[in-house]
Design a protein around this motif. Structure first.
Motif, PDB file in Angstrom:
ATOM      1  N   THR A   1       0.713  -1.121  -0.006  1.00  0.00           N
ATOM      2  CA  THR A   1      -0.108  -0.035   0.061  1.00  0.00           C
ATOM      3  C   THR A   1       0.875   1.263   0.164  1.00  0.00           C
ATOM      4  N   GLY A   2       2.062   1.275   0.408  1.00  0.00           N
ATOM      5  CA  GLY A   2       2.672   2.668   0.482  1.00  0.00           C
ATOM      6  C   GLY A   2       2.638   3.140   1.747  1.00  0.00           C
ATOM      7  N   LYS A   3       1.755   2.572   2.871  1.00  0.00           N
ATOM      8  CA  LYS A   3       1.492   3.281   4.117  1.00  0.00           C
ATOM      9  C   LYS A   3       2.220   2.635   4.897  1.00  0.00           C
ATOM     10  N   PHE A   4       2.632   3.528   6.087  1.00  0.00           N
ATOM     11  CA  PHE A   4       3.450   3.238   6.899  1.00  0.00           C
ATOM     12  C   PHE A   4       2.987   3.634   8.451  1.00  0.00           C
ATOM     13  N   THR A   5       3.356   2.598   9.463  1.00  0.00           N
ATOM     14  CA  THR A   5       2.966   2.866  10.765  1.00  0.00           C
ATOM     15  C   THR A   5       4.020   2.359  11.426  1.00  0.00           C
ATOM     16  N   GLU A   6       3.969   2.411  12.853  1.00  0.00           N
ATOM     17  CA  GLU A   6       4.986   2.201  13.806  1.00  0.00           C
ATOM     18  C   GLU A   6       5.115   0.605  13.646  1.00  0.00           C
ATOM     19  N   LYS A   7       4.017  -0.017  13.144  1.00  0.00           N
ATOM     20  CA  LYS A   7       4.412  -1.607  13.174  1.00  0.00           C
ATOM     21  C   LYS A   7       5.240  -2.068  12.013  1.00  0.00           C
ATOM     22  N   ASN A   8       5.580  -0.993  10.976  1.00  0.00           N
ATOM     23  CA  ASN A   8       6.741  -1.325   9.965  1.00  0.00           C
ATOM     24  C   ASN A   8       7.835  -1.598  10.674  1.00  0.00           C
ATOM     25  N   ASP A   9       8.348  -0.504  11.664  1.00  0.00           N
ATOM     26  CA  ASP A   9       9.482  -0.602  12.403  1.00  0.00           C
ATOM     27  C   ASP A   9       9.651  -1.977  13.240  1.00  0.00           C
ATOM     28  N   VAL A  10       8.593  -2.111  14.058  1.00  0.00           N
ATOM     29  CA  VAL A  10       8.439  -3.606  14.732  1.00  0.00           C
ATOM     30  C   VAL A  10       8.780  -4.499  13.491  1.00  0.00           C
ATOM     31  N   PHE A  11       8.143  -4.814  12.580  1.00  0.00           N
ATOM     32  CA  PHE A  11       8.557  -5.837  11.595  1.00  0.00           C
ATOM     33  C   PHE A  11      10.288  -5.659  11.290  1.00  0.00           C
ATOM     34  N   SER A  12      10.671  -4.531  10.961  1.00  0.00           N
ATOM     35  CA  SER A  12      12.150  -4.324  10.646  1.00  0.00           C
ATOM     36  C   SER A  12      12.953  -5.023  11.678  1.00  0.00           C
ATOM     37  N   PHE A  13      12.439  -4.572  12.919  1.00  0.00           N
ATOM     38  CA  PHE A  13      13.392  -4.861  14.187  1.00  0.00           C
ATOM     39  C   PHE A  13      13.433  -6.320  14.247  1.00  0.00           C
ATOM     40  N   GLY A  14      12.251  -6.979  14.021  1.00  0.00           N
ATOM     41  CA  GLY A  14      12.197  -8.625  13.961  1.00  0.00           C
ATOM     42  C   GLY A  14      13.235  -9.116  12.982  1.00  0.00           C
ATOM     43  N   THR A  15      13.348  -8.492  11.997  1.00  0.00           N
ATOM     44  CA  THR A  15      14.513  -9.230  10.993  1.00  0.00           C
ATOM     45  C   THR A  15      15.843  -8.843  11.503  1.00  0.00           C
ATOM     46  N   LEU A  16      16.219  -7.694  12.231  1.00  0.00           N
ATOM     47  CA  LEU A  16      17.250  -7.248  12.711  1.00  0.00           C
ATOM     48  C   LEU A  16      17.550  -8.300  14.044  1.00  0.00           C
ATOM     49  N   LEU A  17      16.671  -8.597  14.810  1.00  0.00           N
ATOM     50  CA  LEU A  17      16.775  -9.437  15.867  1.00  0.00           C
ATOM     51  C   LEU A  17      17.235 -10.879  15.596  1.00  0.00           C
ATOM     52  N   LEU A  18      16.863 -11.451  14.345  1.00  0.00           N
ATOM     53  CA  LEU A  18      16.884 -12.540  13.920  1.00  0.00           C
ATOM     54  C   LEU A  18      18.563 -12.775  13.330  1.00  0.00           C
ATOM     55  N   GLU A  19      19.083 -11.506  12.629  1.00  0.00           N
ATOM     56  CA  GLU A  19      20.147 -11.365  12.124  1.00  0.00           C
ATOM     57  C   GLU A  19      21.296 -11.378  13.347  1.00  0.00           C
ATOM     58  N   LEU A  20      20.900 -10.543  14.242  1.00  0.00           N
ATOM     59  CA  LEU A  20      21.824 -10.125  15.420  1.00  0.00           C
ATOM     60  C   LEU A  20      22.157 -11.472  15.983  1.00  0.00           C
ATOM     61  N   LEU A  21      21.170 -12.298  16.170  1.00  0.00           N
ATOM     62  CA  LEU A  21      21.491 -13.680  17.290  1.00  0.00           C
ATOM     63  C   LEU A  21      21.401 -14.985  16.412  1.00  0.00           C
ATOM     64  N   THR A  22      21.358 -15.042  15.124  1.00  0.00           N
ATOM     65  CA  THR A  22      21.744 -16.201  14.401  1.00  0.00           C
ATOM     66  C   THR A  22      22.475 -16.087  13.233  1.00  0.00           C
ATOM     67  N   GLY A  23      22.706 -14.734  12.722  1.00  0.00           N
ATOM     68  CA  GLY A  23      23.682 -14.407  11.677  1.00  0.00           C
ATOM     69  C   GLY A  23      22.751 -14.934  10.197  1.00  0.00           C
ATOM     70  N   GLN A  24      21.348 -15.021  10.200  1.00  0.00           N
ATOM     71  CA  GLN A  24      20.667 -15.102   9.078  1.00  0.00           C
ATOM     72  C   GLN A  24      20.199 -13.629   8.726  1.00  0.00           C
ATOM     73  N   ARG A  25      20.194 -13.554   7.521  1.00  0.00           N
ATOM     74  CA  ARG A  25      19.582 -12.117   6.977  1.00  0.00           C
ATOM     75  C   ARG A  25      18.238 -12.148   6.491  1.00  0.00           C
ATOM     76  N   GLY A  26      17.576 -13.443   6.468  1.00  0.00           N
ATOM     77  CA  GLY A  26      16.152 -13.345   6.160  1.00  0.00           C
ATOM     78  C   GLY A  26      15.639 -14.656   6.605  1.00  0.00           C
ATOM     79  N   TYR A  27      14.507 -15.073   6.254  1.00  0.00           N
ATOM     80  CA  TYR A  27      13.864 -16.092   6.633  1.00  0.00           C
ATOM     81  C   TYR A  27      12.713 -16.483   5.636  1.00  0.00           C
ATOM     82  N   ASP A  28      11.893 -17.653   5.700  1.00  0.00           N
ATOM     83  CA  ASP A  28      10.751 -17.913   4.773  1.00  0.00           C
ATOM     84  C   ASP A  28       9.553 -17.576   5.585  1.00  0.00           C
ATOM     85  N   LEU A  29       8.844 -16.825   5.246  1.00  0.00           N
ATOM     86  CA  LEU A  29       7.543 -16.335   5.882  1.00  0.00           C
ATOM     87  C   LEU A  29       6.440 -17.339   5.870  1.00  0.00           C
ATOM     88  N   SER A  30       6.788 -18.320   4.780  1.00  0.00           N
ATOM     89  CA  SER A  30       5.734 -19.585   4.927  1.00  0.00           C
ATOM     90  C   SER A  30       5.854 -20.727   5.772  1.00  0.00           C
TER      91      SER A  30
END
Length: 324
Positions: free
Chosen positions: A228-257
């Motif tokens: 949608t191109g619409k952004f709320t605070e929850k977009n940053d929460v989502f970004s933080f989740g990917t950062l947390l994964l990378e910080l603690l596991t070394g993975q830069r992404g994951y399969d949402l499925s």
């Protein structure tokens, strides 16, 4: 050349003043005006030997002014930006950085140079390099010293704090939109310092979201914002989740499925990045991964706020032994 510098100074300066008045009622923490010649001298004419960080669109250089180490962030005017108006976004970044510099997890903006085609930003010097170095990279010539799990959890907690500050400290919430390891430096005490506000935008008064072009790394953007191109605070929460994964596991992404069980088994072979010294992984698997999953929910309403994320990480930290 001198006339051109003066023209750029007046143009960029008026844009900055307009942005400060529009976004912060003209209020800002004082910053220094550097000349182009000063910064060329400080960085030995932007020598590659002093290169600290290269994002493609800009480089950060180590420099020295008045016997003080500084970090100089120089934007490339010839870079092919995938959007219009890089000048306006840099001006916006300067305005936001002046408001955020007092926060302990923000790299302090000392000043800027308005005599260049795209303003050049000057920060305090980060003593310990980019936070992205904590992510394992076999192609890197020099690997960083592994940090204990508790140190990484503390870094995650402090990043959550500064994101929560953006969301709650001003009359209008600001959405960072680019929370990732590469946008943080570390100081001598291993504290993360946010330095990049390039994509940061406020939610307009009376609105529940901000609307803008979709920019950044796709896997770092919440799915509803991608659509949608619409952004709320929850977009940053989502970004933080990917950062947390990378910080603690070394993975830069994951399969949402993947379902939760599969994700836990596949993240670093069921545990933390093997380069991290750790005694036991129970807290990480049971609590941190659960937090990551909630932050990374495909449904915005199911994600916690950054304030709640900060509180939960603080509680996990209190339960994590110093030897972990």
């Amino acid at each position: 050349m001198a006339k051109r510098r003066e023209e750029l100074f007046l143009k960029n300066g008026s844009l900055l003043l307009e942005k400060l008045v529009c976004s912060f009622n003209g209020k800002s923490n004082p910053i220094r005006s550097f000349s182009d010649k000063e910064l060329q001298k400080a960085t030995n004419n932007y020598s590659s030997a002093l290169d600290l960080h290269d994002s493609g669109s800009y480089k950060c250089y180590k420099g020295s002014v008045d016997d003080r180490l500084i970090c100089v962030r120089k934007f490339d005017p010839n870079y092919r930006y995938p959007f219009e108006g890089p000048l306006e976004r840099i001006i916006n970044e300067i305005a936001i950085a002046t408001q955020m510099s007092a926060h302990k997890n923000v790299l302090k903006l000392l000043g800027c140079c308005l005599e260049t085609q795209l303003p050049t930003l000057v920060y305090e010097f980060p003593m310990d390099g980019s936070l992205s170095h904590l992510s394992p990279n076999p192609n890197r010539r020099i690997q960083s010293q592994p940090l204990l799990l508790k140190s990484r959890l503390r870094i995650a907690w402090e990043i959550a704090n500064v994101a929560a500050y953006l969301h709650t400290a001003f009359p209008r919430p600001f959405i960072h939109r680019d929370i990732r390891l590469a946008n943080f430096f570390l100081d001598q005490d291993c504290a993360p310092k946010l330095f990049n506000f390039f994509f940061c935008i406020p939610i307009p008064e009376g609105e529940t979201h901000a609307t803008d072009e979709v920019m950044g790394i796709t896997g770092n953007i919440a799915p509803e914002s991608l659509k949608t191109g619409k952004f709320t605070e929850k977009n940053d929460v989502f970004s933080f989740g990917t950062l947390l994964l990378e910080l603690l596991t070394g993975q830069r992404g994951y399969d949402l499925s993947q379902d939760e069980t599969a994700l836990l088994l596949n993240c670093g072979d069921g545990g933390v990045d093997p380069t991290i010294p750790i005694e036991g992984e129970g807290i990480l698997e049971q609590q941190v991964y659960k937090l990551f999953l909630r932050c990374s929910s495909l449904t915005a309403e199911e994600r916690p706020t950054m304030v709640d994320v900060s509180k939960e990480l603080r509680q996990i930290l209190s339960l994590t032994p110093d030897t972990a």
